[in-house]
Scaffold this active site. Structure first.
Site, PDB file in Angstrom:
ATOM      1  N   ASP A 127      57.751  52.982  32.071  1.00  0.00           N
ATOM      2  CA  ASP A 127      56.534  52.500  31.420  1.00  0.00           C
ATOM      3  C   ASP A 127      56.920  51.596  30.260  1.00  0.00           C
ATOM      4  OD1 ASP A 127      53.838  52.310  30.580  1.00  0.00           O
ATOM      5  OD2 ASP A 127      54.198  53.888  29.106  1.00  0.00           O
ATOM      6  N   ASP A 129      55.167  49.653  27.305  1.00  0.00           N
ATOM      7  CA  ASP A 129      53.873  49.635  26.637  1.00  0.00           C
ATOM      8  C   ASP A 129      53.895  48.684  25.456  1.00  0.00           C
ATOM      9  OD1 ASP A 129      51.666  50.434  24.890  1.00  0.00           O
ATOM     10  OD2 ASP A 129      51.427  52.065  26.311  1.00  0.00           O
ATOM     11  N   ASP A 324      59.237  53.766  27.559  1.00  0.00           N
ATOM     12  CA  ASP A 324      58.827  55.045  27.002  1.00  0.00           C
ATOM     13  C   ASP A 324      59.631  56.139  27.721  1.00  0.00           C
ATOM     14  OD1 ASP A 324      57.615  57.435  26.368  1.00  0.00           O
ATOM     15  OD2 ASP A 324      55.577  56.629  26.409  1.00  0.00           O
TER      16      ASP A 324
END
Lengths: 417, 351
Positions: A127, A129, A324
């Protein structure tokens, strides 16, 4: 993370199948169903799913995945399963969830409690972000919303600038620069996954998360079986954490900055070593640094203001991918399903076939375009679906996709015509 | 079946192909009282004395004999050693012997992997097969580049060392197209634990119908020697509390476990902090399977600030202890940030 973390909220519901959704959610909906805005949003979502059912991504292991619905009343239902795409679609149309999730893992019994599910393995997911990139532009264009006085302030603040309350939330309004920066991270990650991890291009999928990030999914048997511990090792590698400079083939004395070539040490020139040596302009012969390279290092050390150690650390930090870690390590996590709406923005989680040309403000913006009235709380400029919109405080007549964006970002209220 | 230059089996007596050299001649452990085996029993006895009591990995294979004899003798010496250790039946002895025996094999493997001629494909392939058949891991040779071996990332991460020591973390290895690149020494080091477990497993599987009296007598003598040398550990200070992390290390030592580097540092700095003498500390460290007095003394002096830059190392903080998975916190640890803080806390304070 863009809301992908959904803890099970109702353990008594652990063994519920999809048809158990009925009573509780309907009850809650009645309790909280109080605004035309919610009904309008539900209608918009329903309209999208009816038209774009085929966009929802499902794979051949459908029945082994755990699904999760977040309903418009805020309740979350996990441990759901559906026999096939048709059954999923029927339930989406029936309950109109604000968010739809699916596990990266496959289980023997997806509806059981976590301990009894029988984990078979999990796709490898990363991920990236926008929030983790700490971009300068985000500090300017994002907004701080005060839950106390309902005021909005430009920038990211820990306290409301109007009433000084600390009950504030950040509203991220990613711009093109944010998306470009995210794409840079995606490209860094993909390069390392292909070159170092030997992951094949056709097993790697890139998705726009539907708000302010990207998900990268690897569907590969070897990585599918990786434990959380192994996934942590991948993360450490991708983040360049704890890299020992000796791996480059030389040592730097941190006290006096003296550089020594490590004798008799032959290191394979690939991965992090090759990247950093390339940045330093150093070439290897038969994988070893030669006399010329050594002189170059000494020269660098003597002529640059920054120390070689710091220069290398900076390079490592530039190559490191900002992912992440908790997302990759969690092998039981449920992720937003591709082709469904992200209720934080109204944009769609979309697979990116060409990351370079992908524009989320166009390619992920597919909700209808009938004109709708929105009472905006802020003035802002928006670019969606290749059109520019100048929103003013007060009533605005805008296409549905703009209205949905403003309402879901809590920047405006729907006005029932 | 591996086609092997048969004298090479002498270095790897744990292979089933090597064992076949003695089983086909109807060798039975029960027959070891026969005087024909006396010289081999003596060789095994000497090896155990070196490995377990003197801390020396000294062993000599006599390649002057015929190939068949070398292999047969080495396999029998290996089996006798296992039987003696099994008969001693003291866990720390088993562990110490297994560690040093596996290190002996490590040396052979490293030498074979690094010294075999690049074109000697047969021997290289044999070595890969050792890893493949014994440990179920495929080791590939990077044929275009001298001296590199490669192992799949997933297989690499099956080894605990990849998580325990920083230089073995994936980030500090070279990765290329899904493989971790290692030289011969590193490949063997990676399998140290497996090799060690293999020896322990072979010891445990030694269950002859009866122990020959010659073997029983040697075992008893070793048993007495061990008990005299290592009476049970007593490192308690009546006026203070031993931190649970240190207690855990004592337990590991009692069981004959080998300690990871951070555990050694924690124990040494703690002992230095509690003013233990060098002799007292050495007495404790000598129970470790890989004990080497010279190295241990040097390291203790270094930590105590009596060498190098005269910097005395303090006991690592609880946070660091936790990071190294050495924390075994109990309620007595409440409110402390360093294990040393418990030293001066009197027992009654927490009772």
């Amino acid at each position: 993370m863009n809301g992908q973390t959904i803890p099970p909220i109702d353990t008594s519901d652990n063994n519920s199948k999809n048809h158990d959704l009925t009573s509780k959610s309907d009850e809650n909906m009645k309790e909280n169903g109080n605004g035309s805005t919610r009904l309008w949003l539900e209608n918009m979502f329903k309209k999208y799913y009816f038209k774009s059912n085929s966009n929802i991504e499902t794979d051949s292991f459908f029945s082994e995945r755990e699904f999760g619905f977040k309903l418009f009343d805020g309740k979350i239902r996990r441990h759901l399963t559906f026999r096939d795409h048709k059954e999923l679609f029927a339930n989406i149309m029936r309950y109109v969830p604000s968010d739809i999730y699916c596990s990266s893992a496959r289980y023997q019994n997806p509806t059981a409690n976590m301990e009894d599910k029988g984990w078979k393995g999990s796709d490898l997911i990363f991920d990236i972000d926008g929030k983790d990139l700490n971009l300068a532009c985000a500090k300017v264009h994002n907004l701080t919303h005060c839950k106390q006085c309902n005021g909005f302030t430009n920038g990211i603040l820990s306290k409301c600038s109007i009433c000084e309350s600390s009950l504030v939330e950040m509203i991220d309004l990613p711009c093109k620069k944010c998306i470009s920066a995210l794409k840079v991270e995606v490209n860094k990650l993909v390069t390392i996954l292909l070159d170092d991890f030997g992951i094949k291009k056709d097993t790697l999928y890139i998705y726009f998360s539907g708000n302010n990030g990207f998900h990268i999914k690897v569907v590969d048997d070897v990585f599918f079986n990786s434990s959380s511990q192994k996934r942590r090792a991948y993360i450490q590698y991708l983040q360049g954490k704890d890299f020992i400079i000796d791996n480059l083939g030389f040592k730097i004395n941190k006290i006096n900055n003296e550089v020594t070539i490590l004798p008799n040490k032959t290191l394979f020139n690939s991965g992090w070593r090759a990247r950093i040596l390339h940045e330093l302009g150093l070439k290897t012969r038969n994988h070893k640094l030669d006399e010329r390279s050594f002189n170059k290092i000494i020269h660098f050390n003597n002529t640059h203001e920054t120390t070689l150690y710091h220069y290398i650390s900076e390079k490592i930090s530039n190559f490191a991918v900002r992912i992440d870690p908790s997302v990759t390590m969690d092998v039981h996590r449920i992720f937003r399903l591709s082709g469904t709406i992200n209720s934080k923005s109204g944009l769609i989680k979309t697979v990116c076939n060409n990351i370079q040309t992908f524009d989320p403000f166009v390619d992920a913006c597919v909700v209808g375009d009938s004109i709708t009235k929105v009472n905006s709380k802020v003035s802002l400029k928006l670019s969606l679906n290749n059109r520019r919109f100048e929103i003013k405080v007060g009533i605005n007549r805008v296409p549905e996709f703009v209205a949905v964006y403003l309402v879901l970002k809590h920047l405006g209220d729907y006005i029932d015509a | 079946m591996i086609r092997f230059g048969n004298k090479d089996f002498a270095r790897y007596p744990f292979l089933k192909e090597a064992l076949a050299y003695v089983t086909r001649n109807d060798f039975r452990l029960e027959d070891l009282d026969n005087p024909d085996y006396r010289h081999l029993i003596r060789k095994a006895e000497k090896k155990i004395q070196n490995f377990v009591f003197d801390g020396k990995i000294e062993y000599f294979i006599d390649y002057e004999k015929t190939h068949d004899t070398i292999v047969q003798e080495e396999v029998i010496v290996f089996l006798i050693s296992l039987l003696i250790i099994r008969s001693i039946s003291i866990e720390p002895v088993t562990k110490k012997y297994a560690l040093n025996e596996s290190m002996r094999f490590e040396k052979y493997l490293i030498a074979d992997l690094n010294n075999v001629n690049q074109n000697d494909k047969t021997v290289r392939d044999i070595l890969y097969k050792i890893f493949n058949e014994l440990f179920g891991t495929e080791i590939l040779l990077e044929r275009n580049i001298y001296n590199f071996f490669k192992i799949r990332i997933d297989d690499y991460l099956d080894h605990t060392i990849a998580y325990q020591e920083r230089e073995w973390n994936l980030i500090n290895r070279t990765l290329d197209k899904g493989f971790v690149y290692l030289d011969g020494t590193e490949i063997v080091r990676l399998f140290r634990n497996e090799l060690n477990l293999l020896i322990i497993d072979r010891i445990k599987k030694m269950n002859p119908e009866r122990i020959p009296s010659t073997i029983a007598s040697i075992s008893n003598s070793f048993k007495l020697q061990w008990e005299k040398l290592y009476p049970s550990i007593r490192i308690t200070n009546m006026h203070s509390i031993t931190p649970p992390c240190i207690d855990h290390i004592y337990e590991l030592i009692k069981k004959g476990e080998n300690l990871p580097h951070p555990a050694r540092v924690l124990l040494a700095t703690f002992l230095i902090y509690t003013n233990k003498s060098f002799d007292e500390m050495l007495n404790l460290f000598k129970r470790l399977p890989d004990y080497n007095e010279q190295i241990t003394r040097y390291q203790l002096e270094h930590l105590a600030g009596k060498r190098g830059l005269s910097k005395r190392y303090f006991v690592p903080s609880c946070e660091k202890v936790k990071l190294n998975n050495l924390c075994f916190e109990t309620k007595i640890c409440q409110g402390i940030t360093n294990p040393s803080q418990l030293v001066n806390r009197k027992k009654y304070e927490t009772l």
